[in-house]
Design a protein around this motif. Structure first.
Motif, PDB file in Angstrom:
ATOM      1  N   LEU A  43      50.263 -15.213 108.605  1.00  0.00           N
ATOM      2  CA  LEU A  43      50.526 -16.640 108.744  1.00  0.00           C
ATOM      3  C   LEU A  43      49.196 -17.359 108.499  1.00  0.00           C
ATOM      4  CD1 LEU A  43      52.665 -16.462 112.005  1.00  0.00           C
ATOM      5  CD2 LEU A  43      53.503 -16.648 109.658  1.00  0.00           C
ATOM      6  N   PRO A  44      49.076 -18.161 107.431  1.00  0.00           N
ATOM      7  CA  PRO A  44      47.793 -18.771 107.061  1.00  0.00           C
ATOM      8  C   PRO A  44      47.262 -19.731 108.124  1.00  0.00           C
ATOM      9  CG  PRO A  44      49.414 -18.960 105.293  1.00  0.00           C
ATOM     10  CD  PRO A  44      50.151 -18.492 106.497  1.00  0.00           C
ATOM     11  N   ALA A  45      45.952 -19.745 108.299  1.00  0.00           N
ATOM     12  CA  ALA A  45      45.301 -20.580 109.314  1.00  0.00           C
ATOM     13  C   ALA A  45      45.662 -22.053 109.156  1.00  0.00           C
ATOM     14  CB  ALA A  45      43.783 -20.393 109.243  1.00  0.00           C
ATOM     15  N   GLY A  46      45.769 -22.514 107.917  1.00  0.00           N
ATOM     16  CA  GLY A  46      46.067 -23.922 107.668  1.00  0.00           C
ATOM     17  C   GLY A  46      47.441 -24.356 108.126  1.00  0.00           C
ATOM     18  N   GLU A  47      48.336 -23.397 108.351  1.00  0.00           N
ATOM     19  CA  GLU A  47      49.696 -23.739 108.771  1.00  0.00           C
ATOM     20  C   GLU A  47      49.920 -23.517 110.272  1.00  0.00           C
ATOM     21  OE1 GLU A  47      52.419 -21.575 106.304  1.00  0.00           O
ATOM     22  OE2 GLU A  47      51.412 -22.181 104.451  1.00  0.00           O
ATOM     23  N   LEU A  48      48.880 -23.058 110.972  1.00  0.00           N
ATOM     24  CA  LEU A  48      49.019 -22.733 112.392  1.00  0.00           C
ATOM     25  C   LEU A  48      48.763 -23.932 113.290  1.00  0.00           C
ATOM     26  CD1 LEU A  48      47.026 -19.366 112.444  1.00  0.00           C
ATOM     27  CD2 LEU A  48      49.516 -19.632 112.381  1.00  0.00           C
ATOM     28  N   VAL A  49      49.400 -23.908 114.454  1.00  0.00           N
ATOM     29  CA  VAL A  49      49.072 -24.862 115.523  1.00  0.00           C
ATOM     30  C   VAL A  49      47.894 -24.257 116.272  1.00  0.00           C
ATOM     31  CG1 VAL A  49      49.879 -25.934 117.653  1.00  0.00           C
ATOM     32  CG2 VAL A  49      51.464 -25.637 115.736  1.00  0.00           C
ATOM     33  N   THR A  50      46.779 -24.950 116.309  1.00  0.00           N
ATOM     34  CA  THR A  50      45.571 -24.427 116.963  1.00  0.00           C
ATOM     35  C   THR A  50      44.952 -25.491 117.863  1.00  0.00           C
ATOM     36  OG1 THR A  50      44.086 -25.157 115.199  1.00  0.00           O
ATOM     37  CG2 THR A  50      45.057 -22.962 114.966  1.00  0.00           C
ATOM     38  N   VAL A  51      44.009 -25.067 118.684  1.00  0.00           N
ATOM     39  CA  VAL A  51      43.180 -25.986 119.463  1.00  0.00           C
ATOM     40  C   VAL A  51      41.723 -25.585 119.293  1.00  0.00           C
ATOM     41  CG1 VAL A  51      44.828 -26.737 121.221  1.00  0.00           C
ATOM     42  CG2 VAL A  51      43.597 -24.589 121.527  1.00  0.00           C
ATOM     43  N   LYS A  52      40.836 -26.497 119.675  1.00  0.00           N
ATOM     44  CA  LYS A  52      39.395 -26.234 119.634  1.00  0.00           C
ATOM     45  C   LYS A  52      38.916 -25.841 121.040  1.00  0.00           C
ATOM     46  CE  LYS A  52      38.752 -29.661 115.994  1.00  0.00           C
ATOM     47  NZ  LYS A  52      38.216 -30.993 115.665  1.00  0.00           N
ATOM     48  N   PRO A  53      37.796 -25.145 121.125  1.00  0.00           N
ATOM     49  CA  PRO A  53      37.286 -24.728 122.445  1.00  0.00           C
ATOM     50  C   PRO A  53      37.045 -25.894 123.405  1.00  0.00           C
ATOM     51  CG  PRO A  53      36.105 -23.592 120.695  1.00  0.00           C
ATOM     52  CD  PRO A  53      36.970 -24.621 120.033  1.00  0.00           C
ATOM     53  N   ASP A  54      36.647 -27.063 122.895  1.00  0.00           N
ATOM     54  CA  ASP A  54      36.346 -28.200 123.756  1.00  0.00           C
ATOM     55  C   ASP A  54      37.553 -29.091 124.045  1.00  0.00           C
ATOM     56  OD1 ASP A  54      33.646 -27.756 124.424  1.00  0.00           O
ATOM     57  OD2 ASP A  54      33.024 -28.440 122.434  1.00  0.00           O
ATOM     58  N   ASP A  55      38.710 -28.749 123.493  1.00  0.00           N
ATOM     59  CA  ASP A  55      39.919 -29.509 123.826  1.00  0.00           C
ATOM     60  C   ASP A  55      40.295 -29.273 125.282  1.00  0.00           C
ATOM     61  OD1 ASP A  55      40.273 -30.650 121.332  1.00  0.00           O
ATOM     62  OD2 ASP A  55      41.604 -29.058 120.612  1.00  0.00           O
ATOM     63  N   SER A  56      41.000 -30.226 125.861  1.00  0.00           N
ATOM     64  CA  SER A  56      41.446 -30.077 127.241  1.00  0.00           C
ATOM     65  C   SER A  56      42.635 -29.119 127.319  1.00  0.00           C
ATOM     66  CB  SER A  56      41.854 -31.429 127.822  1.00  0.00           C
ATOM     67  OG  SER A  56      43.044 -31.887 127.188  1.00  0.00           O
ATOM     68  N   ILE A  57      42.848 -28.603 128.507  1.00  0.00           N
ATOM     69  CA  ILE A  57      44.003 -27.747 128.730  1.00  0.00           C
ATOM     70  C   ILE A  57      45.291 -28.539 128.532  1.00  0.00           C
ATOM     71  CG2 ILE A  57      45.259 -26.503 130.551  1.00  0.00           C
ATOM     72  CD1 ILE A  57      43.003 -24.921 129.203  1.00  0.00           C
ATOM     73  N   ARG A  58      45.257 -29.825 128.824  1.00  0.00           N
ATOM     74  CA  ARG A  58      46.439 -30.660 128.570  1.00  0.00           C
ATOM     75  C   ARG A  58      46.811 -30.638 127.086  1.00  0.00           C
ATOM     76  NH1 ARG A  58      48.928 -34.755 131.264  1.00  0.00           N
ATOM     77  NH2 ARG A  58      47.198 -35.059 132.756  1.00  0.00           N
ATOM     78  N   THR A  59      45.804 -30.805 126.234  1.00  0.00           N
ATOM     79  CA  THR A  59      46.048 -30.768 124.789  1.00  0.00           C
ATOM     80  C   THR A  59      46.626 -29.421 124.375  1.00  0.00           C
ATOM     81  OG1 THR A  59      44.261 -32.327 124.357  1.00  0.00           O
ATOM     82  CG2 THR A  59      44.942 -30.950 122.511  1.00  0.00           C
ATOM     83  N   ALA A  60      46.038 -28.346 124.883  1.00  0.00           N
ATOM     84  CA  ALA A  60      46.525 -27.003 124.555  1.00  0.00           C
ATOM     85  C   ALA A  60      47.971 -26.822 124.987  1.00  0.00           C
ATOM     86  CB  ALA A  60      45.638 -25.953 125.216  1.00  0.00           C
ATOM     87  N   LEU A  61      48.278 -27.243 126.210  1.00  0.00           N
ATOM     88  CA  LEU A  61      49.633 -27.077 126.741  1.00  0.00           C
ATOM     89  C   LEU A  61      50.640 -27.897 125.944  1.00  0.00           C
ATOM     90  CD1 LEU A  61      50.866 -25.389 128.969  1.00  0.00           C
ATOM     91  CD2 LEU A  61      50.573 -27.316 130.529  1.00  0.00           C
ATOM     92  N   GLU A  62      50.244 -29.096 125.556  1.00  0.00           N
ATOM     93  CA  GLU A  62      51.134 -29.940 124.744  1.00  0.00           C
ATOM     94  C   GLU A  62      51.436 -29.280 123.408  1.00  0.00           C
ATOM     95  OE1 GLU A  62      49.035 -33.635 124.522  1.00  0.00           O
ATOM     96  OE2 GLU A  62      49.800 -34.365 126.464  1.00  0.00           O
ATOM     97  N   PRO A 106      46.246 -19.873 118.662  1.00  0.00           N
ATOM     98  CA  PRO A 106      44.845 -19.543 118.374  1.00  0.00           C
ATOM     99  C   PRO A 106      43.902 -20.690 118.734  1.00  0.00           C
ATOM    100  CG  PRO A 106      46.259 -19.159 116.460  1.00  0.00           C
ATOM    101  CD  PRO A 106      47.053 -19.940 117.441  1.00  0.00           C
ATOM    102  N   VAL A 107      42.686 -20.296 119.061  1.00  0.00           N
ATOM    103  CA  VAL A 107      41.604 -21.261 119.288  1.00  0.00           C
ATOM    104  C   VAL A 107      40.628 -21.085 118.121  1.00  0.00           C
ATOM    105  CG1 VAL A 107      39.774 -22.035 120.829  1.00  0.00           C
ATOM    106  CG2 VAL A 107      41.875 -21.034 121.789  1.00  0.00           C
ATOM    107  N   ALA A 108      40.368 -22.171 117.423  1.00  0.00           N
ATOM    108  CA  ALA A 108      39.477 -22.105 116.253  1.00  0.00           C
ATOM    109  C   ALA A 108      38.587 -23.337 116.219  1.00  0.00           C
ATOM    110  CB  ALA A 108      40.303 -22.004 114.976  1.00  0.00           C
ATOM    111  N   GLU A 109      37.428 -23.143 115.622  1.00  0.00           N
ATOM    112  CA  GLU A 109      36.501 -24.252 115.434  1.00  0.00           C
ATOM    113  C   GLU A 109      36.066 -24.227 113.982  1.00  0.00           C
ATOM    114  OE1 GLU A 109      33.478 -26.479 118.300  1.00  0.00           O
ATOM    115  OE2 GLU A 109      33.172 -24.309 118.168  1.00  0.00           O
ATOM    116  N   GLY A 110      36.573 -25.191 113.219  1.00  0.00           N
ATOM    117  CA  GLY A 110      36.323 -25.159 111.785  1.00  0.00           C
ATOM    118  C   GLY A 110      36.972 -23.910 111.196  1.00  0.00           C
ATOM    119  N   LYS A 111      36.158 -23.109 110.502  1.00  0.00           N
ATOM    120  CA  LYS A 111      36.671 -21.876 109.897  1.00  0.00           C
ATOM    121  C   LYS A 111      36.385 -20.652 110.759  1.00  0.00           C
ATOM    122  CE  LYS A 111      36.479 -23.509 105.138  1.00  0.00           C
ATOM    123  NZ  LYS A 111      36.011 -23.255 103.766  1.00  0.00           N
TER     124      LYS A 111
END
Length: 200
Positions: free
Chosen positions: A2-21, A32-37
């Motif tokens: 499943l290509p990275a560009g099509e995935l739902v991801t969050v960044k390490p500094d995002d809040s848990i609320r954002t991740a849960l949403e 997945p948690v990703a930062e840039g590439k």
């Protein structure tokens, strides 16, 4: 994959609320948690809830002030895009993780491989829902597959896939599962039986 560009991801500094949403948006269990590439890890609904119930406190404060990087799991197995699907299946089976990250030789996050993707790929490889299925028990001796394919060829059968499995018995036998296209299925089955094989 499943290509990275099509995935739902969050960044390490995002809040848990954002991740849960984002997790709930697609009814996922983890993302997945990703930062840039760069791939960082995975955040799961289970981990978010477990941490909250363990710590207690104000729910809204927890959701807004806790960062993804505080709860992410970073020990996710990594494969390269050129690795074989069998290696991915083996790694997923052993690791107990929701997915494997695919990282290229430059260290860039290319995507993930999930259990569902593996099952779909193997279903395609073995030709499920294509042709007719012939399951044969054969002694584990040289020449058995050649003998079977010769019989199928003789009656005009076209082999779609052939898988050899170990039925985990005490005797030295293998189960050979063949999917084939043929108008002479019954003749092939009879010829296989007459050649000394046991048809399941």
């Amino acid at each position: 994959m499943l290509p990275a560009g099509e995935l739902v991801t969050v960044k390490p500094d995002d809040s848990i609320r954002t991740a849960l949403e984002r997790i709930n948006q697609k009814n996922f269990l983890s993302i997945p948690v990703a930062e840039g590439k760069r791939f960082v890890g995975v955040i799961s609904k289970e981990r978010i809830y477990a941490e909250y119930f363990e710590k207690g406190g104000d729910k809204e404060e927890y959701l807004d002030n806790t960062k993804v990087k505080d709860l992410l799991r970073s020990d996710i197995p990594v494969l390269e895009p050129i690795d074989e699907i069998e290696k991915a299946a083996y790694t997923l089976n052993l690791s107990g993780v929701p997915f494997i990250a695919v990282i290229n030789s430059d260290g860039e996050f290319e995507g993930i491989i999930t259990h569902k993707v593996i099952f779909k790929e193997f279903a395609e490889v073995i030709g499920i829902h294509k042709g007719k299925r012939l399951s044969v028990i054969a002694y584990d001796i040289p020449g058995q597959i050649a003998k079977l394919t010769e019989i199928i060829n003789r009656y005009g059968g076209d082999i779609i896939s052939l898988v050899v499995m170990d039925p985990k018995t005490k005797t030295e036998v293998k189960e050979i599962v063949i999917r084939l296209r043929t108008d002479n299925y019954i003749k092939i089955v009879d010829a296989v039986k007459n050649a000394g094989f046991r048809v399941q």
